[in-house]
Write a protein that holds these residues in place. Structure first.
Motif, PDB file in Angstrom:
ATOM      1  N   TYR A 247      40.460  40.469  43.412  1.00 13.95           N
ATOM      2  CA  TYR A 247      41.379  40.982  42.386  1.00 13.95           C
ATOM      3  C   TYR A 247      41.939  42.348  42.778  1.00 13.95           C
ATOM      4  O   TYR A 247      41.346  43.054  43.544  1.00 13.95           O
TER       5      TYR A 247
ATOM      6  N   CYS B 116      39.880  49.726  46.463  1.00 13.71           N
ATOM      7  CA  CYS B 116      40.662  48.575  45.999  1.00 13.71           C
ATOM      8  C   CYS B 116      39.850  47.411  45.462  1.00 13.71           C
ATOM      9  O   CYS B 116      40.392  46.565  44.764  1.00 13.71           O
ATOM     10  N   ALA B 117      38.601  47.309  45.804  1.00 15.38           N
ATOM     11  CA  ALA B 117      37.728  46.220  45.338  1.00 15.38           C
ATOM     12  C   ALA B 117      38.160  44.838  45.815  1.00 15.38           C
ATOM     13  O   ALA B 117      37.841  43.838  45.193  1.00 15.38           O
ATOM     14  N   THR B 118      38.907  44.771  46.931  1.00 19.61           N
ATOM     15  CA  THR B 118      39.300  43.455  47.437  1.00 19.61           C
ATOM     16  C   THR B 118      38.414  43.002  48.606  1.00 19.61           C
ATOM     17  O   THR B 118      38.837  42.223  49.453  1.00 19.61           O
TER      18      THR B 118
ATOM     19  N   ASN C 101      35.405  43.640  37.389  1.00 24.93           N
ATOM     20  CA  ASN C 101      35.844  42.492  38.182  1.00 24.93           C
ATOM     21  C   ASN C 101      35.484  41.215  37.422  1.00 24.93           C
ATOM     22  O   ASN C 101      34.327  41.007  37.083  1.00 24.93           O
ATOM     23  N   PRO C 102      36.465  40.371  37.146  1.00 25.64           N
ATOM     24  CA  PRO C 102      36.191  39.186  36.321  1.00 25.64           C
ATOM     25  C   PRO C 102      35.190  38.213  36.958  1.00 25.64           C
ATOM     26  O   PRO C 102      34.553  37.448  36.247  1.00 25.64           O
TER      27      PRO C 102
END
Lengths: 106, 401
Positions: free
Chosen positions: A106, A46-48, A75-76
């Protein structure tokens, strides 16, 4: 075991003990450090659990896997310090590590 | 102060307690869970835990000590029997009564049962809890032929684990294709071919009629054929646990109805996770989701609102499934798309299918393609050029600038 210092985006510091056999993400979540969502529970899905680790400490870590790298790539808020904290195991080598948290996940 | 009572001890319940403490709530927090374990994650049950790769401790949402250190009372092996909305109390099976200021219903869901002749035989399992998986794992050691009823994600994840362990695996799907309820024919075809390649036998359009055996199951009978099977896993969907709420007079309809603050028809009662039916402002319709990210976000929203905040639920649903060495990440609902665009090579098992409606991205299915998943997460509802999406040489990062 390692003592880990998390610094929130607003500068609030949290010093916690991370247990061996756990990840940096788990150390944060277990100690109620805000700013890490970890929605998938640590499966690199999920990259959170995005965190920022400076070069000196990063040198002590294994390189990110291909999956972690891909998750981070779009990822911004990504910088060269970016890592996913679920992919970093706590080891004694990390005693005293400082980890910064981004403003958003994000 | 009576504090917050949480019915349930799954991921949503645990996250509510954690979020309340994170937001500096100092009053009592009491959880009630029917199972003997502290709150654990269910996704690994059909994956690494079934495969025996991780321990129960590794599935825990937080270590056991977390709860006592944060002054969160966790009552395990405790079933709540009734909610009294007038008295603001819940009572347990042992007739104890607990008062609440705010109540959170996080009762989750249960496996849908298959009631046909022979379904009470030993060796027939559902997969929902640690207890279920411990029994399955025990029997997998001696089983030779396993039949899985239902070709959804749970069934296919079990099929992947069992075939890697060397069992002969048959999947019986009632519909014309596997994953029909959740994805497109193209994705179904891909996963069908993948499992076939790994030696799993998938039979679609199979109507299971009965199970046969003395005390334990030995075969499974469909309209067409009888399959030998000494272990059966039934994965045919779940049902929301809404009875407690319904009996108390809380509005329910395919789940416990809540608003964007996760509040039910009763002001100081919230419902979150699998059991809730909630409005999604981005998709502009009501949903009931069986998903961890949904449970986590609803928990944060409920905790915030209990403490007087005004956080509203507003996220795009996403899901994941691990089968063999493939990671599937899904965002949105592919059925919302009018057309699809494939990026990458299906034959290389590394591709993403973007679904567009009015040229806008409304969903993605990403197989071993985390970048594409992340792109869709950020560009959901935005216009995207199909040619750029399908061109693997086009750098997706440019779309974000």
């Amino acid at each position: 075991m390692a003592t880990i210092k998390f610094i929130e985006f607003d500068g609030t510091e949290h010093v916690v003990e991370g247990a061996n056999d756990s990840s940096i993400m788990e150390a944060a979540v277990t100690n109620l450090v805000p700013g890490i969502d970890a929605d998938c529970g640590g499966e690199c899905s999920c990259a959170t659990c995005h965190v920022l680790i400076d070069q000196v400490w990063r040198a002590k870590l294994d390189e990110p896997s291909e999956i972690e790298e891909s998750m981070l790539d779009l990822n911004p808020d990504r910088t060269e310090d970016s890592r996913l904290s679920c992919c970093i195991p706590v080891t004694e080598d990390l005693e005293g590590i400082t980890i910064k948290l981004p403003e958003f996940q994000y | 102060m009576a504090g917050v009572v949480i019915i349930g001890a799954g991921q949503a319940a645990a996250q509510t307690a954690a979020s309340l403490r994170q937001e500096k709530f100092e009053g009592p927090i009491t959880l009630f869970g029917e199972e003997p374990e502290f709150p654990y994650q269910r996704p690994p049950l059909s994956k690494d835990y079934l495969a025996g790769k991780i321990s129960v401790e590794k599935t825990l949402v937080r270590p056991e000590e977390f709860y006592s250190s944060k002054n969160i009372v966790v009552n395990l092996n405790t079933k709540v029997e009734e909610i009294d909305l007038e008295q603001n109390t819940v009572s347990t099976a042992s007739a104890e009564t607990f008062k609440y200021d705010n109540l959170v219903i996080a009762t989750g869901s249960r496996a849908r049962e298959l009631k046909i002749p022979g379904s009470e035989l030993n060796g027939i399992h559902y997969l929902r809890s640690i207890k279920d998986v411990d029994s399955i794992r025990g029997e997998m050691r001696t089983a030779r032929e396993i039949c899985i009823v239902g070709g959804g994600y749970i069934g296919l994840e079990v099929a992947a684990v069992a075939s890697v362990l060397g069992l002969k695996v048959t999947v019986l799907e009632m519909e014309s294709r596997i994953l029909k309820r959740v994805t497109t024919p193209e994705m179904s075809e891909f996963y069908h071919a993948l499992h076939t390649k790994k030696g799993v036998d998938i039979i679609c359009g199979a109507q299971v009629k009965s199970f046969e055996g003395e005390s334990s199951v030995t075969s499974i009978v469909t309209e067409e054929k009888t399959f030998k099977s000494d272990l059966v896993i039934v994965g045919i969907g779940i049902l929301p646990n809404l009875e407690l709420a319904k009996n108390a007079g809380i509005d329910c309809e395919n789940g416990i109805l809540v608003n964007e603050s996760c509040q039910t028809s009763v002001k100081n009662v919230y419902a979150i996770g699998d059991c809730s039916n909630h409005p999604n402002p981005i998709l502009n319709r009501r949903l009931r989701l069986e998903s961890v990210p949904n449970a986590m976000e609803q928990a944060r929203v409920a905790a915030n609102n209990i403490l007087g905040g005004d956080k509203k639920y507003s996220t795009i649903p996403w899901f994941w499934s691990d089968q063999y060495d493939l990671k599937l990440q899904m965002l949105g609902f592919s059925a919302d798309g009018e057309r699809s665009v494939i990026r990458g090579e299906v034959s290389e098992e590394k591709f993403a299918v973007f679904y567009l409606s009015n040229q806008k991205i409304v969903a993605v299915d990403a197989v071993n393609s985390p970048k594409e998943f992340m792109l869709a997460k950020q560009l959901y509802g935005e216009k995207a050029d199909p040619e750029q999406l399908s061109d693997v040489n086009y750098d997706l990062k440019k779309m974000l600038s």
